[in-house]
Scaffold this active site. Structure first.
Site, short mmCIF file in Angstrom:
data_model
loop_
_atom_site.label_atom_id
_atom_site.label_comp_id
_atom_site.label_asym_id
_atom_site.label_seq_id
_atom_site.Cartn_x
_atom_site.Cartn_y
_atom_site.Cartn_z
N HIS A 461 0.67 -1.12 0.10
CA HIS A 461 0.07 0.01 0.05
C HIS A 461 1.28 1.06 0.10
CE1 HIS A 461 -4.15 -0.71 1.35
NE2 HIS A 461 -3.55 -2.46 0.21
N GLU A 480 -1.61 -1.03 -3.51
CA GLU A 480 -3.10 -0.33 -3.68
C GLU A 480 -2.65 0.93 -4.90
OE1 GLU A 480 -5.30 2.19 0.10
OE2 GLU A 480 -3.27 2.42 -0.82
N GLU A 486 -11.39 2.71 1.40
CA GLU A 486 -10.98 3.50 3.33
C GLU A 486 -11.57 4.88 2.12
OE1 GLU A 486 -6.96 2.51 3.30
OE2 GLU A 486 -6.24 4.75 2.97
#
Length: 683
Positions: A461, A480, A486
């Site tokens: 990420h 990511e 999120e």
């Protein structure tokens, strides 16, 4: 000027110009490389004889030695044809054809030997620079790369601002002439670290659509030992803009050396852009000889409750989520429903004071908080048939992580943990480096390589955009590297309804994304009444994302208590595969809609995901990809008739149909909605 002299000049100009042309195996795509009287090289790309990339520059500027490599002596030309197939360790299809024609120009400039290598596929092109071993030229520093992509018109563009440190922006949809990266970035208030490049800079992958319906995607492949490529826009020309290091240099190199591939995927059908395997084919084969330990996974995460205010990462504050009893609850739920693992964030000491402090020594990656009994939990997970998934938030103190990787990975092996999610939140240490600079690109690749030595799988990420390296390192399973789920909880812009219809044409061109789908509770004030953020998606769309946003690591992102009342819809998440034998891009249009069908690995089961933007629409398509003369039970998880991503997002219907290869599938996607379908062949 008299007519005789004009004719003479034209003759000299034509005589001085050299031109080389090579076409793809079925002549769909062609490249023409020309050298004018000034010895500069330019290339053009044609799709079915129509110009797609107008005359565009090639070359590099070196800082040490100080050289302009832009006007060349052509020493020779080679060409070759390659046609073969290879089998990915995991992926969207079980076999990939690699068929191209290659043209290599052997060049010399200022005493330096350099090749430009072009590969032409039926769905696009790639080119790179190669410096062979040579006398009196060994070490060098790249200052600029002049690879450009000149468009033939003011196309529609799907883009995010050029930024050295983040790719988590909301996608913009404008004409090329309307690109304003600074104005777009000014609307963003929820990204931790930004390093904007300027008004006229954008990131790759860049998706474009011409007025006459040609789709053009610009990106790069095999990003190794080089900074990421962003693009600087001047008029209709996009030019490579490399990410600098702390002292402004772009890349440090030693012969023999090659740059990453610069890629252009082109088609008159959007579906063929998504079906392209060009970027994968431009990467090297797997470096992992025995890959039997690499397994696609579906996992729960003790993660979302921190984003919605139920818990927190640090032990301090009394809301620590990564405690033994809470994680056991996730293990129980994941084990009951047949998942492979549970990701735990906030398990290790060090979370209290690092963010924003640019602190070097934060985590050691082996010391749990006192309320997290890791040995108890690994054994408990094993008793339920699953494994814990490790989280290594590096805090972007990458020198610290580099020093500790061996100990951290051995710790994982000792605990029976085989997958790690890495994170790079914050400003990079070494200070002055960027997330997308050469040093960091090398770090991400070192992580993949070192993790493979320990038989560990990686999910990164806040890392650089993927470029197909999951072919070379199939243990680097997902990243990511874009605005993930999120951001549904981000108070300013969140995630708009069209975002997930753009991602397949942009971010996912380079490789799988850990988007973290599967949210069932859309109003995010569940644990904090002051929150006003909402998930801008229907529940059925959240299910469909498991098919439309490909990843061999798929997270089941919501809380167990949010799934319990809706187990009939949750059944699709349980059933959907994470590894595939075949993929059919049924219909797609960037920013509008995507419908994809995938056949589960080694099974007679298909899954379909269909999503739309903020516009409701009817979908209808043939099921002619199914086995003929067989009957299938289709379970549709679709938007209810009154579903709406803003007004009624959690309304869904589950219905059963019997279908064959001669059937037509029809349903309606509501605003911000979707439909997920499982197709099981009946005996």
């Amino acid at each position: 000027m008299n007519k005789t002299l004009l004719l003479l000049l034209l003759s000299v100009s034509l005589f001085a110009q050299k031109s080389f042309k090579i076409a793809s195996p079925t002549d769909q795509i062609s490249i023409q490389v020309s050298q004018g009287a000034d010895r500069a090289l330019k290339y053009q790309v044609f799709y079915k004889a129509k110009e797609v990339i107008a005359a565009s520059d090639l070359g590099l500027t070196l800082k040490k030695p100080a050289l302009e490599l832009r006007k060349f002596q052509i020493l020779g030309v080679d060409s070759t044809i390659v046609d073969g197939t290879w089998k990915p360790v995991w992926g969207e299809v079980k076999e990939i054809r690699n068929n191209y024609k290659e043209l290599t120009l052997h060049l010399k400039e200022s005493g330096v030997l350099m090749d430009v290598i072009f590969r032409v596929f039926d769905d696009g092109i790639g080119f790179r620079y190669f410096f062979p071993s040579q006398d009196n030229f060994n070490h060098f520093i790249v200052d600029n790369e002049w690879s450009s992509f000149t468009m033939t018109g003011d196309h529609n563009a799907f883009w995010i601002p050029g930024d050295y440190d983040t790719n988590e922006y909301t996608y913009q949809r404008t004409k090329i002439s309307e690109i304003d990266a600074l104005a777009a970035a000014a609307k963003e208030k929820d990204i931790a670290v930004t390093s904007l490049m300027g008004k006229n800079f954008v990131q790759t992958p860049l998706m474009l659509k011409s007025v006459d319906g040609l789709y053009v995607n610009v990106h790069e492949a095999a990003l190794v030992n080089y900074p990421a490529m962003h693009l600087k826009l001047e008029g209709l020309e996009f030019t490579s803009a490399l990410v600098p290091d702390a002292v402004g240099n772009k890349a440090y190199a030693q012969t023999p050396f090659n740059t990453p591939w610069r890629t252009v995927v082109v088609s008159n059908k959007a579906e063929q852009i998504l079906a392209s395997k060009l970027i994968l084919n431009l990467n090297e084969p797997s470096k992992i000889k025995d890959s039997t330990w690499i397994k696609p996974q579906k996992f729960m995460g003790m993660w979302w409750e921190m984003h919605v205010g139920k818990a927190n990462w640090p032990l301090a504050g009394g809301k620590h989520g990564a405690n033994t009893e809470n994680v056991k609850r996730y293990i129980d739920f994941a084990g009951k429903h047949g998942f492979d693992g549970v990701l735990v964030e906030g398990w290790n000491t060090g979370w209290e004071d690092w963010f924003g402090n640019w602190k070097e020594e934060v985590f050691d990656f082996v010391t749990p908080y006192a309320d997290y009994q890791i040995d108890t939990l690994t054994k408990y997970a094993a008793s339920k048939g699953l494994k814990l998934i490790m989280h290594h938030e590096t805090s972007s103190s990458v020198t610290n992580y580099e020093r500790r990787m061996d100990a951290a990975y051995q710790f994982m092996v000792d605990k029976g943990i085989n997958t790690v999610k890495t994170g790079y939140v914050g400003k990079i240490i070494p200070r002055g480096e960027h997330h997308d600079s050469q040093w960091m690109v090398n770090h991400y690749n070192r992580v993949a390589e070192k993790a493979a030595n320990y038989h560990l799988m990686v999910d990164s990420h806040e890392s650089v955009h993927p470029t197909g390296l999951h072919r070379t390192y199939p243990n680097w399973m997902a990243a990511e590297a874009a605005r993930g789920s999120e951001f549904n909880n981000a108070p300013t812009l969140g995630i708009n309804a069209e975002h997930t219809t753009i991602l397949p044409f942009t971010r996912l061109m380079g490789g799988p994304m850990d988007y973290t789908p599967g949210l069932f509770h859309m109003n995010l004030n569940q644990f904090d009444s002051t929150r006003t953020t909402k998930v801008r998606s229907t529940l059925a769309k959240q299910l469909a994302l498991y098919v439309t946003l490909y990843s061999p690591l798929q997270m089941v992102a919501d809380l167990p208590e949010n799934y319990e009342p809706k187990l009939d819809a949750f059944q699709f998440i349980k059933d959907v595969a994470v590894d595939w034998d075949d993929t059919k891009i049924i219909t797609a249009e960037p920013g509008e809609f995507v419908t994809i069908a995938r056949k589960a690995k080694n099974k007679d089961t298909w899954f379909i995901g269909s999503i739309t933007n903020a516009t409701a629409r009817n979908m209808s398509f043939d099921l002619d990809f199914l086995d003929p003369d067989k009957t299938y039970e289709a379970l549709l998880y679709r938007d209810a008739d009154d579903a709406d991503f803003e007004k009624n997002p959690e309304a869904y219907i589950v219905e059963k149909r019997l279908v064959t290869a001669k059937s037509k599938m029809t349903f309606r996607l509501q605003r911000g909605g979707g439909c997920a379908i499982s197709l099981r062949r009946l005996n």
